[in-house]
Scaffold this active site. Sequence first.
Site, PDB file in Angstrom:
ATOM      1  N   TYR A  17     -24.825  55.118 -26.244  1.00 34.45           N
ATOM      2  CA  TYR A  17     -23.511  55.427 -25.682  1.00 34.45           C
ATOM      3  C   TYR A  17     -23.301  54.708 -24.358  1.00 34.45           C
ATOM      4  O   TYR A  17     -22.327  53.966 -24.171  1.00 34.45           O
ATOM      5  CB  TYR A  17     -23.347  56.935 -25.502  1.00 34.45           C
ATOM      6  CG  TYR A  17     -22.225  57.298 -24.554  1.00 34.45           C
ATOM      7  CD1 TYR A  17     -20.919  56.894 -24.804  1.00 34.45           C
ATOM      8  CD2 TYR A  17     -22.469  58.026 -23.388  1.00 34.45           C
ATOM      9  CE1 TYR A  17     -19.886  57.196 -23.931  1.00 34.45           C
ATOM     10  CE2 TYR A  17     -21.449  58.344 -22.511  1.00 34.45           C
ATOM     11  CZ  TYR A  17     -20.162  57.927 -22.782  1.00 34.45           C
ATOM     12  OH  TYR A  17     -19.143  58.231 -21.909  1.00 34.45           O
ATOM     13  N   ASN A  46     -17.123  65.819 -17.536  1.00 34.01           N
ATOM     14  CA  ASN A  46     -15.882  66.594 -17.502  1.00 34.01           C
ATOM     15  C   ASN A  46     -16.034  67.851 -18.343  1.00 34.01           C
ATOM     16  O   ASN A  46     -16.805  67.883 -19.305  1.00 34.01           O
ATOM     17  CB  ASN A  46     -14.727  65.772 -18.060  1.00 34.01           C
ATOM     18  CG  ASN A  46     -14.113  64.815 -17.061  1.00 34.01           C
ATOM     19  OD1 ASN A  46     -12.904  64.587 -17.060  1.00 34.01           O
ATOM     20  ND2 ASN A  46     -14.936  64.212 -16.212  1.00 34.01           N
ATOM     21  N   LYS A  64     -20.717  51.602 -23.258  1.00 33.97           N
ATOM     22  CA  LYS A  64     -19.728  51.753 -22.182  1.00 33.97           C
ATOM     23  C   LYS A  64     -19.967  50.713 -21.082  1.00 33.97           C
ATOM     24  O   LYS A  64     -19.014  50.169 -20.523  1.00 33.97           O
ATOM     25  CB  LYS A  64     -19.780  53.169 -21.604  1.00 33.97           C
ATOM     26  CG  LYS A  64     -19.188  54.236 -22.516  1.00 33.97           C
ATOM     27  CD  LYS A  64     -17.706  53.998 -22.814  1.00 33.97           C
ATOM     28  CE  LYS A  64     -16.837  54.216 -21.580  1.00 33.97           C
ATOM     29  NZ  LYS A  64     -15.385  54.066 -21.929  1.00 33.97           N
ATOM     30  N   THR A 120     -17.737  55.872 -17.431  1.00 31.73           N
ATOM     31  CA  THR A 120     -18.636  56.995 -17.171  1.00 31.73           C
ATOM     32  C   THR A 120     -19.691  56.632 -16.131  1.00 31.73           C
ATOM     33  O   THR A 120     -20.012  55.446 -15.945  1.00 31.73           O
ATOM     34  CB  THR A 120     -19.351  57.399 -18.482  1.00 31.73           C
ATOM     35  OG1 THR A 120     -20.361  58.368 -18.218  1.00 31.73           O
ATOM     36  CG2 THR A 120     -20.020  56.209 -19.142  1.00 31.73           C
ATOM     37  N   ASP A 121     -20.261  57.650 -15.499  1.00 31.07           N
ATOM     38  CA  ASP A 121     -21.366  57.403 -14.573  1.00 31.07           C
ATOM     39  C   ASP A 121     -22.674  57.105 -15.308  1.00 31.07           C
ATOM     40  O   ASP A 121     -23.643  56.637 -14.703  1.00 31.07           O
ATOM     41  CB  ASP A 121     -21.550  58.575 -13.610  1.00 31.07           C
ATOM     42  CG  ASP A 121     -21.863  59.898 -14.297  1.00 31.07           C
ATOM     43  OD1 ASP A 121     -21.896  59.948 -15.545  1.00 31.07           O
ATOM     44  OD2 ASP A 121     -22.056  60.909 -13.580  1.00 31.07           O
ATOM     45  N   GLU A 122     -22.717  57.346 -16.619  1.00 28.13           N
ATOM     46  CA  GLU A 122     -23.957  57.126 -17.361  1.00 28.13           C
ATOM     47  C   GLU A 122     -24.336  55.652 -17.436  1.00 28.13           C
ATOM     48  O   GLU A 122     -25.483  55.319 -17.742  1.00 28.13           O
ATOM     49  CB  GLU A 122     -23.861  57.737 -18.758  1.00 28.13           C
ATOM     50  CG  GLU A 122     -23.713  59.247 -18.724  1.00 28.13           C
ATOM     51  CD  GLU A 122     -23.865  59.909 -20.081  1.00 28.13           C
ATOM     52  OE1 GLU A 122     -24.744  59.478 -20.851  1.00 28.13           O
ATOM     53  OE2 GLU A 122     -23.096  60.846 -20.365  1.00 28.13           O
TER      54      GLU A 122
END
Length: 375
Positions: free
Chosen positions: A159, A189, A163, A133-135
């Site tokens: 989260y 998404n 990741k 993810t970009d997070e």
Amino acid sequence: MKLLLTGGCGFIGSAVVRHLLRRTGHVVVNVDKMTYAASEDALEDGFGHNRHLLVKADIADAASMRQVFDTHDPDAVMHLAAESHVDRSIDGPADFVQTNVVGTFTLLEAARRHYATLGADRKPGFRFHHVSTDEVFGALGHDDPPFTETTAYDPRSPYSATKAASDHLVRAWSHTYGLPTIVSNTCNNYGPWQFPEKLIPLVTLNALDGKPLPVYGDGSNMRDWLFVEDHAEALVRVLESGVAGHTYAIGGRQPRTNLQVVKAICAHLDRRVADPAGPRERLIRFVSDRPGHDFRYEIDPSRSEQALDWKAPHDFERGLARTIDWYLSNRAWWEALRAAKYAGERLGTSDGEAAKAVRGATRQGATSGKKEPVA
């Protein structure tokens, strides 16, 4: 190619399975723990397909993962299984550490053991593709340049921290053990089959029911949006043509504030299903911001677009219209999930346990092609 894909009954994973079965000749071994957000319905025509096998197993179970590799002898791995809802990670981070960190470690070890057994003719083609993810990159200010493949990591939530940890493990297994790995990072998404806790389906279904539409803070937080079927196509290109050791930033070039997203949903629904009580924007309610809410995420996908010869086909307006129309046409699926969640809350059970009880009942309507009429 025989592909071991984890999390293939989840939102993004099921889109990848559908794409693989419809657009390629690859065989898919789908490993999924079947948590609350997993749905066999989302496989659509993949359910029972002769090139798809569902293995219900936990990626954090080392013995199960060794058995999966030994039994199915895959040519590549695409790892999507993850706990992914930020609000849930704040309330209960332990599950995120277990699945995202321990699960990824366990899968990497099983893949490393398997890779060592491959002959010289198969090793060059083997890939372990980790979907992230970009997070993990943290938050952007209003005028900061978008994230790229070289942006430094700065996760802010349980989260995104788990990741980020999994991304680092994947790269470490490449550098230390020579396992050919690829990492891809993507933006938010959206699309069909997304579990109703996420922003777009939550707002869509609340708006249909005339319920309040909760928006954190003042709604100015911004995200880059990618239609899930576009992401699935890009992921398969990464798997087939990506270079081991490289990172691919996959984005839709469609940044929107949360308030803009909510208003766009209201406008589309008003056009499709008029509400006698008036325009649905009246339902918007601003609520207290969540802890550590990152202001903005956005990806610059230029390098990946060039490397993959790919660009997201859907703009946000077209993708959103397809998404909302899907929810309008598949009421049986999400109404059953909502009923199960309500029943779980009332009976004191988890929504995952309650949701499992209705999966069998919803599958027939969801996979048979039958559609509910739009009211």
